[in-house]
Design a protein around this motif. Structure first.
Motif, PDB file in Angstrom:
ATOM      1  N   LYS A   1      27.625  11.009 -33.142  1.00  0.00           N
ATOM      2  CA  LYS A   1      27.109   9.761 -33.702  1.00  0.00           C
ATOM      3  C   LYS A   1      28.155   9.065 -34.567  1.00  0.00           C
ATOM      4  O   LYS A   1      28.282   7.827 -34.548  1.00  0.00           O
ATOM      5  CB  LYS A   1      25.851  10.049 -34.517  1.00  0.00           C
ATOM      6  N   ALA A   2      28.930   9.853 -35.314  1.00  0.00           N
ATOM      7  CA  ALA A   2      29.991   9.266 -36.127  1.00  0.00           C
ATOM      8  C   ALA A   2      31.065   8.638 -35.241  1.00  0.00           C
ATOM      9  O   ALA A   2      31.596   7.564 -35.551  1.00  0.00           O
ATOM     10  CB  ALA A   2      30.603  10.331 -37.030  1.00  0.00           C
ATOM     11  N   TYR A   3      31.398   9.303 -34.147  1.00  0.00           N
ATOM     12  CA  TYR A   3      32.388   8.758 -33.219  1.00  0.00           C
ATOM     13  C   TYR A   3      31.889   7.460 -32.602  1.00  0.00           C
ATOM     14  O   TYR A   3      32.643   6.482 -32.468  1.00  0.00           O
ATOM     15  CB  TYR A   3      32.668   9.786 -32.118  1.00  0.00           C
ATOM     16  N   ALA A   4      30.599   7.429 -32.235  1.00  0.00           N
ATOM     17  CA  ALA A   4      30.024   6.222 -31.638  1.00  0.00           C
ATOM     18  C   ALA A   4      30.037   5.058 -32.619  1.00  0.00           C
ATOM     19  O   ALA A   4      30.342   3.913 -32.252  1.00  0.00           O
ATOM     20  CB  ALA A   4      28.604   6.504 -31.155  1.00  0.00           C
ATOM     21  N   GLU A   5      29.731   5.345 -33.873  1.00  0.00           N
ATOM     22  CA  GLU A   5      29.731   4.273 -34.877  1.00  0.00           C
ATOM     23  C   GLU A   5      31.144   3.801 -35.187  1.00  0.00           C
ATOM     24  O   GLU A   5      31.390   2.602 -35.360  1.00  0.00           O
ATOM     25  CB  GLU A   5      29.048   4.760 -36.152  1.00  0.00           C
ATOM     26  N   ALA A   6      32.096   4.741 -35.251  1.00  0.00           N
ATOM     27  CA  ALA A   6      33.474   4.380 -35.585  1.00  0.00           C
ATOM     28  C   ALA A   6      34.105   3.515 -34.503  1.00  0.00           C
ATOM     29  O   ALA A   6      34.930   2.644 -34.795  1.00  0.00           O
ATOM     30  CB  ALA A   6      34.299   5.644 -35.810  1.00  0.00           C
ATOM     31  N   HIS A   7      33.749   3.746 -33.250  1.00  0.00           N
ATOM     32  CA  HIS A   7      34.324   2.995 -32.141  1.00  0.00           C
ATOM     33  C   HIS A   7      33.367   1.932 -31.615  1.00  0.00           C
ATOM     34  O   HIS A   7      33.611   1.367 -30.543  1.00  0.00           O
ATOM     35  CB  HIS A   7      34.721   3.949 -31.013  1.00  0.00           C
TER      36      HIS A   7
ATOM     37  N   LEU B   1      30.451   2.011 -30.215  1.00  0.00           N
ATOM     38  CA  LEU B   1      29.904   2.277 -28.876  1.00  0.00           C
ATOM     39  C   LEU B   1      28.376   2.249 -28.980  1.00  0.00           C
ATOM     40  O   LEU B   1      27.725   3.266 -29.218  1.00  0.00           O
ATOM     41  CB  LEU B   1      30.388   3.634 -28.354  1.00  0.00           C
ATOM     42  N   ALA B   2      27.819   1.065 -28.818  1.00  0.00           N
ATOM     43  CA  ALA B   2      26.377   0.896 -28.995  1.00  0.00           C
ATOM     44  C   ALA B   2      25.579   1.710 -27.988  1.00  0.00           C
ATOM     45  O   ALA B   2      24.538   2.281 -28.314  1.00  0.00           O
ATOM     46  CB  ALA B   2      26.015  -0.576 -28.884  1.00  0.00           C
ATOM     47  N   TRP B   3      26.071   1.775 -26.751  1.00  0.00           N
ATOM     48  CA  TRP B   3      25.343   2.504 -25.714  1.00  0.00           C
ATOM     49  C   TRP B   3      25.240   3.993 -26.041  1.00  0.00           C
ATOM     50  O   TRP B   3      24.228   4.641 -25.781  1.00  0.00           O
ATOM     51  CB  TRP B   3      26.014   2.314 -24.361  1.00  0.00           C
ATOM     52  N   LEU B   4      26.302   4.538 -26.642  1.00  0.00           N
ATOM     53  CA  LEU B   4      26.294   5.944 -27.010  1.00  0.00           C
ATOM     54  C   LEU B   4      25.442   6.183 -28.250  1.00  0.00           C
ATOM     55  O   LEU B   4      24.667   7.150 -28.313  1.00  0.00           O
ATOM     56  CB  LEU B   4      27.721   6.431 -27.253  1.00  0.00           C
ATOM     57  N   ALA B   5      25.549   5.296 -29.241  1.00  0.00           N
ATOM     58  CA  ALA B   5      24.776   5.453 -30.474  1.00  0.00           C
ATOM     59  C   ALA B   5      23.282   5.333 -30.223  1.00  0.00           C
ATOM     60  O   ALA B   5      22.475   6.049 -30.824  1.00  0.00           O
ATOM     61  CB  ALA B   5      25.231   4.413 -31.496  1.00  0.00           C
ATOM     62  N   GLU B   6      22.892   4.433 -29.309  1.00  0.00           N
ATOM     63  CA  GLU B   6      21.472   4.223 -29.038  1.00  0.00           C
ATOM     64  C   GLU B   6      20.914   5.221 -28.027  1.00  0.00           C
ATOM     65  O   GLU B   6      19.751   5.606 -28.108  1.00  0.00           O
ATOM     66  CB  GLU B   6      21.258   2.796 -28.532  1.00  0.00           C
ATOM     67  N   GLY B   7      21.731   5.606 -27.071  1.00  0.00           N
ATOM     68  CA  GLY B   7      21.229   6.478 -26.005  1.00  0.00           C
ATOM     69  C   GLY B   7      21.340   7.962 -26.295  1.00  0.00           C
ATOM     70  O   GLY B   7      20.652   8.781 -25.682  1.00  0.00           O
ATOM     71  N   TYR B   8      22.209   8.327 -27.235  1.00  0.00           N
ATOM     72  CA  TYR B   8      22.404   9.746 -27.518  1.00  0.00           C
ATOM     73  C   TYR B   8      21.284  10.266 -28.404  1.00  0.00           C
ATOM     74  O   TYR B   8      20.950   9.659 -29.425  1.00  0.00           O
ATOM     75  CB  TYR B   8      23.752   9.964 -28.201  1.00  0.00           C
TER      76      TYR B   8
END
Length: 295
Positions: A137-143, A145-152
């Protein structure tokens, strides 16, 4: 003095053995009998009628949880654990026949999971996967990546953290069995096969594997039955989905009918059926091998 008369020590040991058997199998037998209560039956003796009413109720579903979904989850997890335990134990036992760097450390680390309390192992695995979730989640927020933050959702699940938790329980038993088998393995048979021109794969397939096959059946049984009944290591490591033993544990505080005894009888029956089918398969294989050898 009558020489045929048994000494007092015999009767004392017989009484202790009888008490041990009653203590070991008495609860299972009691649950089995109470699961056949009539429709008006309760959770204690005496029996009020004799029927399969509670098994029929169980088959239709309790209305509280989806028993058969957890049943399927436990069955699939047990099968995967059984296969992995058997394969890894066989390969590890074969590899440990020769010395290699770090052998003792690897062995001690593997066996250590039998010493550590099961609930601690479960909590450790849960914490590990929570750290993985936080990192993703931290990686998704730092980069961004909305699709990863929302779908993970979580890396924790039946065949990730749950599988790992069960393997920490089944693998040490499988490894200990295979170590004992290979310590007594007749190495001269492998040497004879190599002298006849067999390749390493042919030696393993045609010499080693047939001789250790009965022990592999035992490892497979350990793998499935230990996974099928596991509670403590599953309690914190499965995420949102529960296995059948966890559901059964949860039902003890919500279900007040013999239906829970019917479920306990079914789960025990699965373990007994797996063991019975395995012995039957071994017996058939031996008869076929003997018939092939004779004719």
């Amino acid at each position: 003095m009558d020489e045929t008369r048994r000494p007092l020590s015999f009767w004392v040991l017989a009484a202790i053995f009888t008490l041990f058997v009653v203590f070991l199998y008495g609860p299972t037998l009691t649950i089995f009998v109470l699961s056949f209560q009539g429709p008006e039956g309760g959770l204690t003796f005496p029996l009020r009628g004799l029927s399969t009413h509670w098994f029929e109720t169980l088959w239709r579903g309790t209305g509280v949880i989806d028993i058969w979904a957890s049943f399927r989850r436990s069955a699939w997890l047990g099968l995967v654990v059984m296969v992995l335990t058997t394969v890894i134990s066989l390969l590890a036992g074969y590899a440990f026949r020769r010395r290699f760097p770090g052998q003792d450390l690897l062995f001690n680390l593997t066996i250590a999971s039998l010493i550590v309390p099961s609930i601690v192992v479960s909590l450790g695995i849960a914490l590990e996967f929570r750290l993985i979730d936080d990192a993703v989640k931290a990686y998704a927020e730092a980069h961004e990546l909305a699709w990863l933050a929302e779908g993970y959702n979580s890396a924790m699940g039946l065949f990730t953290s749950g599988l790992g938790a069960h393997l920490t329980w089944t693998l040490p038993f499988g490894l200990l069995i295979m170590f004992a088998v290979f310590n007594r393995f007749p190495g001269e048979l492998e040497e004879a096969a190599r002298d006849l021109g067999a390749s390493p794969w042919q030696v393993f397939r045609h010499v080693v594997l047939p001789l250790v096959a009965p022990s592999l059946v035992g490892v497979a049984l350990f793998g499935f039955t230990l996974s099928w009944d596991e509670i403590a290591r599953s309690s914190q490591a499965l995420g949102d989905l529960n296995t059948l033993p966890l559901e059964l544990q949860g039902l003890t505080s919500t279900v007040t009918t013999p239906e829970i005894y019917a479920l306990g009888t079914v789960t025990t029956g699965v373990s007994v059926a797996v063991i019975g089918l395995s012995f039957l398969g071994v017996a058939i294989a031996r008869r076929r091998a003997a018939a092939k050898l004779l004719g």
